[in-house]
Design a protein around this motif. Structure first.
Motif, PDB file in Angstrom:
ATOM      1  N   UNK A 253     122.773 117.531  57.902  1.00  0.00           N
ATOM      2  CA  UNK A 253     122.757 118.563  58.904  1.00  0.00           C
ATOM      3  C   UNK A 253     122.344 118.064  60.433  1.00  0.00           C
ATOM      4  N   UNK A 254     121.626 117.163  60.259  1.00  0.00           N
ATOM      5  CA  UNK A 254     121.125 116.554  61.605  1.00  0.00           C
ATOM      6  C   UNK A 254     122.219 115.902  62.425  1.00  0.00           C
ATOM      7  N   UNK A 255     123.105 115.331  61.793  1.00  0.00           N
ATOM      8  CA  UNK A 255     124.008 114.554  62.266  1.00  0.00           C
ATOM      9  C   UNK A 255     125.201 115.563  63.148  1.00  0.00           C
ATOM     10  N   UNK A 256     125.422 116.802  62.261  1.00  0.00           N
ATOM     11  CA  UNK A 256     126.321 117.715  63.065  1.00  0.00           C
ATOM     12  C   UNK A 256     125.622 118.805  63.916  1.00  0.00           C
ATOM     13  N   UNK A 257     124.282 118.714  64.071  1.00  0.00           N
ATOM     14  CA  UNK A 257     123.675 119.567  64.888  1.00  0.00           C
ATOM     15  C   UNK A 257     122.530 119.120  65.391  1.00  0.00           C
ATOM     16  N   UNK A 258     122.492 117.877  66.079  1.00  0.00           N
ATOM     17  CA  UNK A 258     121.488 117.143  66.585  1.00  0.00           C
ATOM     18  C   UNK A 258     120.306 118.056  67.274  1.00  0.00           C
ATOM     19  N   UNK A 259     120.721 118.953  68.295  1.00  0.00           N
ATOM     20  CA  UNK A 259     119.875 119.761  69.123  1.00  0.00           C
ATOM     21  C   UNK A 259     119.257 120.530  68.158  1.00  0.00           C
ATOM     22  N   UNK A 260     119.597 121.081  67.173  1.00  0.00           N
ATOM     23  CA  UNK A 260     118.593 121.872  66.266  1.00  0.00           C
ATOM     24  C   UNK A 260     117.486 121.161  66.112  1.00  0.00           C
ATOM     25  N   UNK A 261     117.750 119.716  65.761  1.00  0.00           N
ATOM     26  CA  UNK A 261     116.826 118.929  65.182  1.00  0.00           C
ATOM     27  C   UNK A 261     115.739 118.444  66.345  1.00  0.00           C
ATOM     28  N   UNK A 262     116.168 118.184  67.428  1.00  0.00           N
ATOM     29  CA  UNK A 262     115.449 117.751  68.457  1.00  0.00           C
ATOM     30  C   UNK A 262     114.677 118.978  68.832  1.00  0.00           C
ATOM     31  N   UNK A 263     115.200 120.063  68.952  1.00  0.00           N
ATOM     32  CA  UNK A 263     114.257 121.410  69.374  1.00  0.00           C
ATOM     33  C   UNK A 263     113.096 121.683  68.250  1.00  0.00           C
ATOM     34  N   UNK A 264     113.623 121.681  67.051  1.00  0.00           N
ATOM     35  CA  UNK A 264     112.510 122.059  66.069  1.00  0.00           C
ATOM     36  C   UNK A 264     111.382 120.941  65.616  1.00  0.00           C
ATOM     37  N   UNK A 265     111.896 119.658  65.691  1.00  0.00           N
ATOM     38  CA  UNK A 265     111.132 118.668  65.213  1.00  0.00           C
ATOM     39  C   UNK A 265     110.277 117.941  66.432  1.00  0.00           C
ATOM     40  N   UNK A 266     110.952 118.033  67.647  1.00  0.00           N
ATOM     41  CA  UNK A 266     110.251 117.230  68.670  1.00  0.00           C
ATOM     42  C   UNK A 266     109.752 118.412  69.638  1.00  0.00           C
ATOM     43  N   UNK A 267     110.546 119.301  69.883  1.00  0.00           N
ATOM     44  CA  UNK A 267     109.752 120.384  70.906  1.00  0.00           C
ATOM     45  C   UNK A 267     108.864 121.143  70.274  1.00  0.00           C
ATOM     46  N   UNK A 268     109.048 121.582  69.130  1.00  0.00           N
ATOM     47  CA  UNK A 268     108.231 122.199  68.234  1.00  0.00           C
ATOM     48  C   UNK A 268     106.927 121.681  67.984  1.00  0.00           C
ATOM     49  N   UNK A 269     107.047 120.475  67.481  1.00  0.00           N
ATOM     50  CA  UNK A 269     105.780 119.650  67.519  1.00  0.00           C
ATOM     51  C   UNK A 269     105.054 119.415  68.463  1.00  0.00           C
ATOM     52  N   UNK A 270     105.770 119.410  69.830  1.00  0.00           N
ATOM     53  CA  UNK A 270     104.980 119.016  70.924  1.00  0.00           C
ATOM     54  C   UNK A 270     104.193 120.248  71.406  1.00  0.00           C
ATOM     55  N   UNK A 271     104.745 121.606  70.904  1.00  0.00           N
ATOM     56  CA  UNK A 271     103.739 122.629  71.290  1.00  0.00           C
ATOM     57  C   UNK A 271     102.745 122.720  70.132  1.00  0.00           C
ATOM     58  N   UNK A 272     103.003 122.160  69.213  1.00  0.00           N
ATOM     59  CA  UNK A 272     101.790 121.954  68.262  1.00  0.00           C
ATOM     60  C   UNK A 272     100.608 121.213  68.645  1.00  0.00           C
ATOM     61  N   UNK A 273     101.004 119.976  69.358  1.00  0.00           N
ATOM     62  CA  UNK A 273     100.149 119.075  69.672  1.00  0.00           C
ATOM     63  C   UNK A 273      99.374 119.733  70.971  1.00  0.00           C
ATOM     64  N   UNK A 274      99.969 120.605  71.702  1.00  0.00           N
ATOM     65  CA  UNK A 274      99.399 120.946  72.737  1.00  0.00           C
ATOM     66  C   UNK A 274      98.242 122.098  72.261  1.00  0.00           C
ATOM     67  N   UNK A 275      98.861 122.839  71.239  1.00  0.00           N
ATOM     68  CA  UNK A 275      97.649 123.918  70.822  1.00  0.00           C
ATOM     69  C   UNK A 275      96.816 123.169  70.289  1.00  0.00           C
ATOM     70  N   UNK A 276      96.712 122.109  69.539  1.00  0.00           N
ATOM     71  CA  UNK A 276      95.590 121.311  69.072  1.00  0.00           C
ATOM     72  C   UNK A 276      94.687 120.933  70.173  1.00  0.00           C
TER      73      UNK A 276
END
Ligand code: NAD
Ligand code: UPG
Length: 340
Positions: A82-105
């Motif tokens: 799935x990540x090969x077909x929709x890379x932005x979905x993966x970067x949005x959730x796994x990277x941008x989402x995780x950055x929001x988590x780290x900021x909150x921590x």
């Protein structure tokens, strides 16, 4: 110190098993999950806070309310093809989402993290079994998203004191031996659940994703590790952090590789059923063989995986699958009895 652990992705396959292991160890898991890929019913060992890791305000409220000693961060999209077909979905959730988590921590002063990484960070390995120092060259956006997060997490330590154990799992398999939890994806990309569905006649045979790889039988080789062994490693990683152990990245695997064909043969042994199959095209983003060396996790964390046998992993997944299939029938029978 608080005994509460916020578990992002706690409704998912590995996160739900980790919650059980945490509760068994006397800790209090709080699941934070948007339920996009994990069911509410899998949250059995503590409260569920429905929310997205990209939602900083919601995270801030949850961290303020529970004051956890640590976060275990499982929430991500995790499907290679799935990540090969929709890379932005993966970067949005796994990277941008995780950055929001780290900021909150950071803002809440929560400085201990156990992070779900993957052997997909290594790409096509130059040698197996793979040790932690092996060069990283991911060949799919999913693996790249995890590699980016590893780097971002490392940069947060000198900046604001984040301490992290990064766990690079090989292929999670099996299910809770008591039958309380299992794997529940729709659609299901993973090999073992698809093999079991083929055995049950619930699909038109297993599609083997390529049989022309440079492996002994031409099908992809993976290192399958029982999900409950992974869950135990998370409890040990947490204790390591709470005991002021240093940040580190560790592989979690059994060190044995099995091909797709070998998994099918094992499933035939365990279920006693034939598995119809046919060869399809390669799935984009698949390395031919991934086998892990987890010597460091054994040595540093004292981790001793107890369910290394592929047959045990398949048997646990099979028992759980049969139980899930029985459950709707039992519910229907109960309602018939009620109305009779
Ligand atoms: N399954 C494996 O073999 C494997 C191997 C290596 C690494 N991992 C990693 O382990 C973690 C867990 O994998 P899994 O197999 O349990 O996956 P899963 O899909 O079963 O569980 C992921 C959970 O995260 C939740 N989630 C996803 N995005 C979210 C968001 N934006 N906000 C809140 N919740 C969100 C989903 O609803 C789901 O409950 C992932 O980070 C994955 O990359 C898995
Ligand atoms: O119906 C199927 C399903 C899978 N496969 C193949 O079986 C192998 C294993 O596939 P799968 O179970 O989907 O696992 P991986 O693609 O190896 O990915 C899992 O394991 C990775 C670590 O190797 C994790 O990082 C990922 O999150 C997790 O989804 C691969 O070669 C697949 O192409 C088939 O041939 N037919």
């Amino acid at each position: 110190m608080s005994d509460t652990v916020v578990v992002t992705g706690g409704a998912g396959f590995i996160g739900s098993h980790a919650c059980k292991a945490l509760a068994k160890a006397g800790l209090s898991p709080v699941t934070y999950d948007n339920l996009s890929r994990g069911p509410r019913e899998a949250v059995l060992y503590g409260p569920l806070e429905v929310g997205d890791i990209g939602d900083g305000a919601r995270l801030a409220a949850v961290l303020r309310d529970y004051q956890p000693c640590a976060v275990m961060h499982f929430a991500a999209y995790a499907h290679v093809g799935e990540s090969v077909g929709d890379p932005l979905l993966y970067y949005r959730n796994n990277v941008a989402g995780s950055i929001a988590l780290l900021e909150a921590m950071r803002d809440a002063g929560v400085a201990n993290l156990v992070f779900s990484s993957t052997c997909a960070v290594y790409g096509v390995p130059q040698r197996v079994p793979i040790t932690e120092g092996h060069p990283q060259a991911p060949i799919n956006p999913y693996g790249a998203s995890k590699q980016m997060m590893e780097r971002i997490i490392a940069d947060c330590e000198p900046a604001w004191g984040l301490r992290a154990v990064i766990l690079r799992y090989f292929n999670a398999a099996g299910a809770d031996a008591d039958g309380d939890l299992g794997e529940n994806h729709d659609p299901e990309p993973h090999l073992i659940p698809n093999v079991l569905d083929a055995a049950l006649g619930r699909k038109d045979g297993l599609t083997v994703n390529g049989a022309d790889y440079p492996t002994p039988d031409g099908t992809c080789v993976r290192d399958y590790i029982h999900v409950s062994d992974l869950a135990d490693a998370h409890v040990l990683a947490l204790k390591h952090l709470l005991d002021d152990g240093p940040s580190m990245a560790l592989n979690l695997g059994n060190g044995n590789g099995y091909s797709v064909r070998e998994v099918m043969e094992a499933a035939e042994r365990v279920t006693g059923l034939p598995i119809p199959w046919h060869v399809g095209p390669r799935r984009p983003g698949d390395p031919p063989a991934l086998v892990g060396d987890a010597t460091q996790a054994r040595r540093i964390l004292g981790w001793t995986p107890e369910r290394g046998s592929l047959d045990i992993q398949i048997a646990d997944a099979w028992r759980r699958r049969l139980r899930e299939l029985q459950a709707p029938q039992e519910a229907a029978m109960a309602s018939v009895r009620k109305t009779a």
